[in-house]
Design an enzyme around this catalytic site. Structure first.
Site, PDB file in Angstrom:
ATOM      1  N   SER A  50       0.802  -1.027   0.018  1.00 56.72           N
ATOM      2  CA  SER A  50       0.065   0.000   0.030  1.00 56.72           C
ATOM      3  C   SER A  50       0.779   1.282   0.003  1.00 56.72           C
ATOM      4  O   SER A  50       2.102   1.001   0.420  1.00 56.72           O
ATOM      5  CB  SER A  50      -1.005   0.049   1.213  1.00 56.72           C
ATOM      6  OG  SER A  50      -0.119   0.242   2.206  1.00 56.72           O
ATOM      7  N   ASP A  82      -1.088  -1.631  -3.963  1.00 55.99           N
ATOM      8  CA  ASP A  82      -2.204  -1.916  -3.406  1.00 55.99           C
ATOM      9  C   ASP A  82      -2.980  -0.593  -3.030  1.00 55.99           C
ATOM     10  O   ASP A  82      -2.359   0.324  -2.553  1.00 55.99           O
ATOM     11  CB  ASP A  82      -2.221  -2.703  -2.260  1.00 55.99           C
ATOM     12  CG  ASP A  82      -3.350  -3.185  -1.539  1.00 55.99           C
ATOM     13  OD1 ASP A  82      -4.335  -3.532  -2.659  1.00 55.99           O
ATOM     14  OD2 ASP A  82      -3.611  -3.292  -0.577  1.00 55.99           O
ATOM     15  N   ASP A 104      -7.349   3.049  -7.192  1.00 55.32           N
ATOM     16  CA  ASP A 104      -8.603   2.732  -6.471  1.00 55.32           C
ATOM     17  C   ASP A 104      -9.381   3.912  -6.614  1.00 55.32           C
ATOM     18  O   ASP A 104      -9.330   4.837  -5.785  1.00 55.32           O
ATOM     19  CB  ASP A 104      -8.162   2.427  -5.119  1.00 55.32           C
ATOM     20  CG  ASP A 104      -9.553   2.029  -4.219  1.00 55.32           C
ATOM     21  OD1 ASP A 104     -10.808   2.335  -4.668  1.00 55.32           O
ATOM     22  OD2 ASP A 104      -9.292   2.076  -3.151  1.00 55.32           O
ATOM     23  N   GLU A 134     -11.234  -0.580  -9.533  1.00 48.85           N
ATOM     24  CA  GLU A 134     -12.312  -0.996  -8.502  1.00 48.85           C
ATOM     25  C   GLU A 134     -13.571  -0.465  -8.855  1.00 48.85           C
ATOM     26  O   GLU A 134     -13.667   0.848  -8.992  1.00 48.85           O
ATOM     27  CB  GLU A 134     -11.948  -0.701  -7.211  1.00 48.85           C
ATOM     28  CG  GLU A 134     -12.911  -1.174  -6.066  1.00 48.85           C
ATOM     29  CD  GLU A 134     -12.431  -1.236  -4.638  1.00 48.85           C
ATOM     30  OE1 GLU A 134     -10.859  -1.319  -4.457  1.00 48.85           O
ATOM     31  OE2 GLU A 134     -13.192  -1.377  -3.753  1.00 48.85           O
ATOM     32  N   GLY A 214     -10.286  -7.689   0.872  1.00 47.59           N
ATOM     33  CA  GLY A 214     -10.952  -8.097   2.209  1.00 47.59           C
ATOM     34  C   GLY A 214     -11.144  -9.370   2.393  1.00 47.59           C
ATOM     35  O   GLY A 214     -12.157  -9.788   2.962  1.00 47.59           O
ATOM     36  N   ASN A 256      -6.909 -10.915  -1.868  1.00 44.70           N
ATOM     37  CA  ASN A 256      -5.759 -10.241  -1.188  1.00 44.70           C
ATOM     38  C   ASN A 256      -5.833 -10.535   0.283  1.00 44.70           C
ATOM     39  O   ASN A 256      -7.173 -10.759   0.865  1.00 44.70           O
ATOM     40  CB  ASN A 256      -6.410  -8.773  -1.276  1.00 44.70           C
ATOM     41  CG  ASN A 256      -6.201  -7.956  -2.606  1.00 44.70           C
ATOM     42  OD1 ASN A 256      -5.784  -8.898  -3.418  1.00 44.70           O
ATOM     43  ND2 ASN A 256      -6.268  -6.751  -2.603  1.00 44.70           N
TER      44      ASN A 256
END
Ligand code: G3H
Ligand code: 13P
Ligand code: ZN
Length: 311
Positions: A50, A82, A104, A134, A214, A256
């Site tokens: 991330s 990420d 994202d 996404e 998630g 993930n």
């Protein structure tokens, strides 16, 4: 073999009815723990970072650690951003050696999401880098931004074809009821995922790789270890493994996992310190954590992802 992008691994995963594990990394022990399991199981893998983890570890260290893992293992490994928050972050990752990025834009409106995703795709594809977009919003906490369960939104299957065509993304993360973190359902709530949405999305986008964020299962043995050695994770609940297996057999090609690694890492440190109160050498503390990461990833590969012996 140098770092790879996700094209080949997703094609094989889609055709083979399995998924690639995408594990979050932010230090050397986590990288080593993950690839040790991948080596033992002959599994391709995505190491993802991330933007906050990249800041924590330093951008240069992230790339060099992952390059070392590639050199040491010879496995197909993709280095993926990420939850890329904007074009500039994606560009910076691409310029520094990442082979895949996520932009994202899920918190934007549909048109703005398309616009920013398209811009990243143009820059990335000219350089052979793959892009994940996404649609829909997961609940939970990512990069210190918290989305409440009430504000989370399932992906609308009617938007996916237009989004994929107008952006040119290589894979799409969708929201079907998973969420970030270790508390995915309320106490007493029965875990449920919207497989109807996943199936409709894959009917509309045949052959197209879908991503599940998630997706930690919150493994009970490590939650128990944390409790046993002085910590507390009351009411932690994850995604049941049979649901993840079901998703991997369908169009989901990337699963993930971050929270499961965090929990195992912390549980192992707690146990070690409780059992060895005089230890103060970080190597003694972190060896059990690195081994715990290997055990978690091996378990995922063998019982959830189905990615063993797919190199
Ligand atoms: O989805 C988010 C990941 O778990 C990364 O979390 O931003 O705290 O590194 P982080
Ligand atoms: P978990 O919190 O379920 O591990 O999800 C991680 C994730 O989606 C990273 O992008
Ligand atoms: Zn995520």
């Amino acid at each position: 073999m140098p770092l790879v992008n996700t094209t080949e691994m997703f094609k094989k995963a889609y055709d083979g009815g399995y998924a690639i594990g995408a594990f979050n990394v932010n230090n050397m022990e986590i990288v080593q723990g993950i690839v040790e399991a991948c080596k033992a199981n002959n599994s391709p893998v995505i190491l993802q970072c991330s933007s906050s983890a990249r800041k924590y570890a330093h951008p240069l260290y992230v790339v060099k650690m992952v390059e070392a893992a590639v050199e040491e293992t010879g496995l197909p490994i993709a280095l993926h951003l990420d939850h890329g928050p904007d074009f500039e972050t994606c560009k910076s990752c691409i310029d520094s050696g990442f082979t895949s990025v996520m932009i994202d834009g899920s918190h934007h409106d549909f048109e703005t999401n398309i616009e920013v995703t398209r811009k990243v795709v143009e820059y990335a594809h000219e350089r052979g880098i793959t892009v994940e977009g996404e649609l829909g919003q997961l609940a939970g906490v990512e990069d210190e931004v918290s989305v409440s369960a009430e504000k989370a939104q399932y992906t609308d299957p009617d938007q996916v074809v237009e989004f994929a065509e107008r952006t040119g993304v290589d894979s799409l993360a969708i929201a079907i009821g998973t969420s970030h973190g270790a508390f995915k359902f309320k106490p007493g709530q029965k875990p449920q995922l919207r497989f109807d949405i996943l199936e409709e999305v894959s009917r509309k986008l045949p052959g197209f790789p879908i991503v599940l964020h998630g997706a930690s299962s919150v493994m009970p043995e490590y939650v128990e270890m944390i409790r046993q050695f002085g910590g507390s994770m009351d009411d932690a609940i994850g995604i049941p493994e049979d649901m993840l297996r079901q998703a991997a057999a369908l169009a989901v090609c990337k699963i993930n996992v971050d929270s499961d690694l965090r929990i195992a890492f912390t549980a192992a440190i707690r146990k070690h310190l409780a059992e060895n109160p005089t230890h103060f050498d970080p190597r003694q503390l972190l060896t059990p954590s690195r081994d715990a990461i290997t055990a978690v990833v091996a378990h995922k590969i063998q019982t959830v992802l189905g990615s063993a012996n797919r190199v």
